[in-house]
Structures are given as structure tokens and as C-alpha cells.
Motif scaffolding. Structure first.
Motif, PDB file in Angstrom:
ATOM      1  N   ASN A  61       0.931  -1.311  -0.135  1.00 57.93           N
ATOM      2  CA  ASN A  61       0.146   0.030   0.258  1.00 57.93           C
ATOM      3  C   ASN A  61       0.842   1.211   0.037  1.00 57.93           C
ATOM      4  OD1 ASN A  61      -3.177  -0.478   0.247  1.00 57.93           O
ATOM      5  ND2 ASN A  61      -2.194  -2.074   1.594  1.00 57.93           N
ATOM      6  N   VAL A  62       1.880   1.293   0.743  1.00 62.48           N
ATOM      7  CA  VAL A  62       2.780   2.526   0.790  1.00 62.48           C
ATOM      8  C   VAL A  62       3.451   2.653  -0.638  1.00 62.48           C
ATOM      9  CG1 VAL A  62       5.175   3.235   1.775  1.00 62.48           C
ATOM     10  CG2 VAL A  62       3.380   2.439   3.408  1.00 62.48           C
ATOM     11  N   ALA A  69       1.868   9.563  -5.784  1.00 67.17           N
ATOM     12  CA  ALA A  69       2.517  10.661  -5.468  1.00 67.17           C
ATOM     13  C   ALA A  69       3.500  11.395  -6.439  1.00 67.17           C
ATOM     14  CB  ALA A  69       3.182  10.693  -3.971  1.00 67.17           C
ATOM     15  N   CYS A  70       4.221   9.997  -7.237  1.00 67.01           N
ATOM     16  CA  CYS A  70       5.172  10.451  -8.042  1.00 67.01           C
ATOM     17  C   CYS A  70       4.517  10.818  -9.467  1.00 67.01           C
ATOM     18  CB  CYS A  70       5.979   9.170  -8.216  1.00 67.01           C
ATOM     19  SG  CYS A  70       7.226   8.867  -7.052  1.00 67.01           S
ATOM     20  N   ALA A  71       3.328  10.255  -9.778  1.00 62.36           N
ATOM     21  CA  ALA A  71       2.675  10.509 -10.833  1.00 62.36           C
ATOM     22  C   ALA A  71       2.140  12.086 -10.827  1.00 62.36           C
ATOM     23  CB  ALA A  71       1.339   9.654 -10.996  1.00 62.36           C
ATOM     24  N   TRP A  72       1.708  12.496  -9.527  1.00 63.44           N
ATOM     25  CA  TRP A  72       1.268  13.792  -9.290  1.00 63.44           C
ATOM     26  C   TRP A  72       2.803  14.867  -9.396  1.00 63.44           C
ATOM     27  CZ3 TRP A  72       2.796  16.354  -4.408  1.00 63.44           C
ATOM     28  CH2 TRP A  72       2.300  17.724  -4.438  1.00 63.44           C
ATOM     29  N   LEU A  87       4.577  17.184   0.624  1.00 67.06           N
ATOM     30  CA  LEU A  87       3.460  16.428   0.304  1.00 67.06           C
ATOM     31  C   LEU A  87       3.795  15.192  -0.419  1.00 67.06           C
ATOM     32  CD1 LEU A  87       1.501  19.590  -0.953  1.00 67.06           C
ATOM     33  CD2 LEU A  87       1.490  18.471   1.178  1.00 67.06           C
ATOM     34  N   ILE A  88       4.794  14.964  -0.993  1.00 67.01           N
ATOM     35  CA  ILE A  88       4.957  13.715  -1.852  1.00 67.01           C
ATOM     36  C   ILE A  88       4.794  12.622  -0.692  1.00 67.01           C
ATOM     37  CG2 ILE A  88       6.761  12.197  -2.958  1.00 67.01           C
ATOM     38  CD1 ILE A  88       7.364  14.764  -4.401  1.00 67.01           C
ATOM     39  N   ALA A  89       5.699  12.979   0.443  1.00 67.34           N
ATOM     40  CA  ALA A  89       5.722  11.761   1.622  1.00 67.34           C
ATOM     41  C   ALA A  89       4.636  11.740   2.500  1.00 67.34           C
ATOM     42  CB  ALA A  89       6.985  12.020   2.273  1.00 67.34           C
ATOM     43  N   ALA A  90       4.056  12.843   2.433  1.00 66.96           N
ATOM     44  CA  ALA A  90       2.745  12.976   3.478  1.00 66.96           C
ATOM     45  C   ALA A  90       1.744  11.978   3.208  1.00 66.96           C
ATOM     46  CB  ALA A  90       1.798  14.417   3.287  1.00 66.96           C
ATOM     47  N   GLY A  91       1.313  11.579   2.037  1.00 71.93           N
ATOM     48  CA  GLY A  91       0.404  10.537   1.812  1.00 71.93           C
ATOM     49  C   GLY A  91       0.537   9.008   2.145  1.00 71.93           C
ATOM     50  N   GLY A  93       3.270   8.165   4.088  1.00 73.57           N
ATOM     51  CA  GLY A  93       3.477   8.368   5.502  1.00 73.57           C
ATOM     52  C   GLY A  93       2.200   8.357   6.616  1.00 73.57           C
ATOM     53  N   LEU A  94       1.328   9.188   6.095  1.00 70.15           N
ATOM     54  CA  LEU A  94       0.088   8.904   6.970  1.00 70.15           C
ATOM     55  C   LEU A  94      -0.616   7.795   6.985  1.00 70.15           C
ATOM     56  CD1 LEU A  94      -2.125  10.716   8.325  1.00 70.15           C
ATOM     57  CD2 LEU A  94      -3.098  11.195   6.207  1.00 70.15           C
ATOM     58  N   TRP A  95      -0.650   7.025   5.629  1.00 76.55           N
ATOM     59  CA  TRP A  95      -1.174   5.768   5.743  1.00 76.55           C
ATOM     60  C   TRP A  95      -0.361   4.825   6.562  1.00 76.55           C
ATOM     61  CZ3 TRP A  95      -0.322   0.845   4.788  1.00 76.55           C
ATOM     62  CH2 TRP A  95      -1.111  -0.224   4.806  1.00 76.55           C
ATOM     63  N   LEU A  96       1.065   4.779   6.706  1.00 75.43           N
ATOM     64  CA  LEU A  96       1.909   3.958   7.333  1.00 75.43           C
ATOM     65  C   LEU A  96       1.670   4.254   8.782  1.00 75.43           C
ATOM     66  CD1 LEU A  96       4.036   1.729   7.439  1.00 75.43           C
ATOM     67  CD2 LEU A  96       5.765   3.506   6.991  1.00 75.43           C
ATOM     68  N   ALA A  97       1.421   5.437   9.249  1.00 77.70           N
ATOM     69  CA  ALA A  97       1.456   5.633  10.466  1.00 77.70           C
ATOM     70  C   ALA A  97      -0.011   5.208  11.101  1.00 77.70           C
ATOM     71  CB  ALA A  97       1.458   7.153  10.685  1.00 77.70           C
ATOM     72  N   ALA A  98      -1.216   5.458  10.067  1.00 84.97           N
ATOM     73  CA  ALA A  98      -2.163   4.654  10.660  1.00 84.97           C
ATOM     74  C   ALA A  98      -2.412   3.404  10.684  1.00 84.97           C
ATOM     75  CB  ALA A  98      -3.243   5.202   9.666  1.00 84.97           C
ATOM     76  N   SER A  99      -1.358   2.555   9.775  1.00 86.04           N
ATOM     77  CA  SER A  99      -1.395   1.144   9.797  1.00 86.04           C
ATOM     78  C   SER A  99      -0.586   0.615  11.129  1.00 86.04           C
ATOM     79  CB  SER A  99      -0.679   0.559   8.601  1.00 86.04           C
ATOM     80  OG  SER A  99      -0.451  -0.848   8.659  1.00 86.04           O
ATOM     81  N   LEU A 100       0.604   1.257  11.439  1.00 86.96           N
ATOM     82  CA  LEU A 100       1.087   0.942  12.656  1.00 86.96           C
ATOM     83  C   LEU A 100       0.242   1.221  13.919  1.00 86.96           C
ATOM     84  CD1 LEU A 100       4.422   2.057  11.664  1.00 86.96           C
ATOM     85  CD2 LEU A 100       3.706  -0.005  11.743  1.00 86.96           C
ATOM     86  N   LEU A 101      -0.411   2.302  13.813  1.00 86.00           N
ATOM     87  CA  LEU A 101      -1.316   2.508  14.928  1.00 86.00           C
ATOM     88  C   LEU A 101      -2.533   1.691  15.112  1.00 86.00           C
ATOM     89  CD1 LEU A 101      -1.822   4.789  17.159  1.00 86.00           C
ATOM     90  CD2 LEU A 101      -3.122   5.986  15.758  1.00 86.00           C
TER      91      LEU A 101
END
Length: 410
Positions: A61-62, A69-72, A87-91, A93-101
Motif C-alpha cells: 500500500n505504501v 504521489a510520483c505521478a502527481w 506532500l510527496i511523503a505525506a500520503g 507516511g500518513l497511511w503507514l502511521a495509521a497502519s502501525l497505530l
């Protein structure tokens, strides 16, 4: 289906990377190819999730979100805008943090976040493409449509996760296969559209460059007579519409034939190039047009300028010529000089009077040469001087002079 989709997407990405040229769009095309390769890698990781467990699920998923993000970012680069690394890393990173949490016990919440994040990057990509400068062809519109449909597909899935009580069907194999098919078709379509976009832009640049070359003088690199004629027609119309005056300088190199006789034609060409640079440097306002009018004659068109402003530019040209100090054994001055004639028309007299403006400036130019060269004369100054030469004119003659002045102004 997962592996087939991953292979096709990876192949599309490799095509884009291999097709990148060495022009300004090479970085964006390579990055778009990288986005597809990341997408293919992410799908492969999801395909082997059963064997590798939660680590493969998170990594897949990451990686897919990093691809969107690269396409954008590729679309931003294609539009001449810099990447936004945060902003490239934000999406992802946010999903990975939510997955770990949240852990593996909240798959629907994580799927919802992945869909929304991917759709956000996709819509941002469409927005970047919509901001491109207009180009011939319809590839841009087709790419925007594909991106919008792709985002709508994932937002619909996210909405189903959010609103429906029973959402198990959204993660069933048939639905996942549908997602893979959509991803496959979307990737193939975007690969084609991006290649078409790059081709259209390259053609557009080539045509624009050829058009520019037809307006440039091959020897000096400044504008040519054709550019002058087009600019004169345009500025006379704009000046009348916007109630702004228009001024013109006609410039001739003094004793240029003698220069060629003494130093040769190659040195004469170098001399013209140096003079063109001096004139172009003096016409420094946005909208000023400096051209080689023909032979050793140059012209400078000054929108929104009175004749006094033209004289300021004329003095600046003379100052730059003194700085050049090009030796000229065939001139009484001992160096290369220019004579300049200036003229201007008020807004009310501009309509269809481009030729009259040129004639007035040309008349002043030859008056400057007749007066000794290496000087600037104004057309209005010339008319006043002619009247001043006849102080004892009768009333009838003064009326004739006034009529002549009115004729010149018109």
C-alpha cells in the motif's frame, strides 16, 4: 490477475522511462514511468500478502501511494512547477502511521484511507494537467478525464466503506479483480496519454521555434523586417484602442560602405552584430521592439512613448556606441557612429498611420545625416527648423507651413 496487471503496468512504466528524450520533459516522463513501476511493485506485494503477511500488505500500500504521489509530481514537473517533497511523503507516511497505530484489526479503515489518499493524489494530478498552457491536440483533456474517472472509482469504493454496514463484499476477490482491471486500463490509458502529451508539446515547441526564427534576423539575432511590420500594425491598433502614443527610431550606420571597403565584409558583419547588441540593450522596456530594418539600417518601436522618450533612447544608443568605440578609418570620426531619426504619433492619429510614422522618422534620419551624422533628430524638430528658416514669410506662406506641419502630423 494481480501478477498480469503488475507485469503490464511495469512494462508501461519501462516504456515511458525508455522513451524519455533529452528535452525539458525528460524528467517528468521518467518520473511518470517510475510511478508506474512503483504501482506494479505495490500490486506484486499485495499479491504475495498471503505468503509474507502484514509486512507485504503495508509495503504494498505504501508503494502504491508513493507511485500516485510520483505521478502527481511528474505532472507538476511537466507544467514547469517544482516538486513538493513534503506532500510527496505525506500520503504514504500518513497511511503507514495509521497502519502501525491501528494494526491489522482495522482493514476497512485502512482501505478507506488508502482510497481517499490515492484519489486525492489523482485529482491533484488532473488539476496540474488542467493548468498547462494551451496546446494543440486533445491529449490533455483525455488524460484529465481518465484521472477523474480513476479518482471517482476509488472515491466510490471509499464511500461504500463509509456508508454501508456490510462491507465485506468490497474486499472480496471479484471486487479486487475489478480493481486490478480498472488499474490496468487506467495505466495503459495514461501511458498513451502522457506519451501523446509529450509529443504534442515537442511539436508545439518546434512550430513555435520555427515561427520565432521567421521573425529574427539571421545575421544579428534581433528582430527582422517582418517582425517590425507585424509589431507596427499591432501597436498602432493597440495605441489607438488604449489611448497611448507610439514612437519610432530609425537608425543608420554612418559611412558603412566605406567600413566594408576598408575592413571587408566579414568585419562588416561583426560590426552590424555589435551595433545590434547596443541597440537591443537600449530598447529595454517590455514591449520595445528592436529590429534590423534592412542592410545597415535598424529600427526601434517604442509603444507608450512620446518623441521625447524616443530621444532618451537615442541618446542611450549613442552612449553605447561610444562605449563600443569600433574603429573606422573611413569615417571622419575615426570610429563607427550612427545617425538616428525619431518620430511619434498621438493616439488619435495612429489609425492606419504606421507608414506615415515610418516616413516621418526616416525623414528625420536623413536630416540627421545631412546635418553631419552621428546625431539624432526629431521629426517635430525638423518641421520647426524648416519654419524657422523663413522668418519673413507672408501670412499666406505661414499658412502653407502650418498646413505642411498638419500634413506631416497626420
Amino acid at each position: 490477475m494481480f501478477i498480469v496487471t503488475a507485469i503490464v503496468i511495469a512494462f508501461s512504466g519501462l516504456v515511458l522511462v525508455a522513451a524519455r528524450g533529452r528535452d525539458n520533459d525528460s524528467a517528468s516522463m521518467a518520473l511518470w514511468g517510475l510511478a508506474m513501476l512503483l504501482g506494479a511493485a505495490g500490486i506484486t506485494l499485495l499479491a504475495v500478502e498471503a505468503a509474507l503477511g502484514e509486512t507485504a500488505h503495508r509495503a504494498g500500500n505504501v508503494t502504491i501511494l508513493a507511485g500516485t504521489a510520483c505521478a502527481w509530481t511528474a505532472a507538476r514537473l511537466f507544467g514547469g512547477r517544482p516538486p513538493l517533497f513534503a506532500l510527496i511523503a505525506a500520503g504514504p507516511g500518513l497511511w503507514l502511521a495509521a497502519s502501525l497505530l491501528l494494526g491489522p484489526g482495522s482493514p476497512q479503515a485502512l482501505l478507506f484511507l488508502a482510497c481517499v489518499t490515492g484519489a486525492t493524489y489523482t485529482l491533484a494530478t488532473a488539476w496540474e494537467l488542467s493548468r498547462l498552457d494551451p496546446m494543440p491536440g486533445r491529449s490533455r483533456h483525455g488524460a484529465i478525464l481518465l484521472l477523474a474517472l480513476h479518482a471517482a472509482f476509488y472515491l466510490g469504493r471509499a464511500l461504500g466503506l463509509l456508508l454501508m454496514t456490510e462491507t465485506v463484499w468490497l474486499t472480496e476477490r471479484e471486487v479486487m479483480l475489478l480493481m486490478m482491471l480498472e488499474a490496468l486500463l487506467h495505466t495503459l490509458g495514461m501511458a498513451f496519454m502522457f506519451l501523446a502529451l509529450a509529443k504534442e508539446r515537442a511539436q508545439h515547441r518546434s512550430v513555435s521555434r520555427l515561427r520565432e526564427l521567421t521573425l529574427l534576423d539571421g545575421l544579428t539575432g534581433i528582430g527582422n523586417r517582418r517582425q517590425f511590420d507585424l509589431a507596427l500594425a499591432r501597436e498602432t491598433e493597440l495605441g489607438q484602442r488604449d489611448d497611448m502614443p507610439l514612437a519610432l527610431l530609425m537608425i543608420d550606420v554612418d559611412h558603412f560602405k566605406a567600413f566594408n571597403d576598408v575592413y571587408g565584409h566579414q568585419a562588416g558583419d561583426d560590426c552590424l552584430r555589435a551595433i545590434a547588441g547596443a541597440i537591443h540593450g537600449a530598447a529595454r522596456r517590455p514591449g520595445d521592439v528592436a529590429v534590423r530594418y534592412g542592410g545597415e539600417e535598424f529600427a526601434v518601436l517604442l509603444p507608450r512613448a512620446e518623441e521625447e522618450g524616443a530621444m532618451v533612447v537615442a541618446e542611450l544608443i549613442h552612449a553605447r556606441m561610444r562605449e563600443l568605440a569600433l574603429p573606422h578609418a573611413g569615417s571622419p570620426q575615426g570610429k563607427v557612429t550612427v545617425s538616428i531619426g525619431t518620430a511619434a504619433l498621438p493616439p488619435a492619429l495612429l489609425s492606419g498611420k504606421g507608414e506615415a510614422l515610418v516616413a516621418a522618422a526616416d525623414h528625420a534620419l536623413y536630416a540627421a545625416k545631412a546635418a553631419g551624422r552621428n546625431r539624432a533628430w526629431m521629426a517635430s524638430q525638423l518641421a520647426a527648423a524648416q519654419a524657422a528658416l523663413r522668418p519673413a514669410e507672408t501670412g499666406l506662406r505661414r499658412a502653407e507651413v502650418a498646413a505642411d506641419l498638419a500634413r506631416r502630423a497626420s
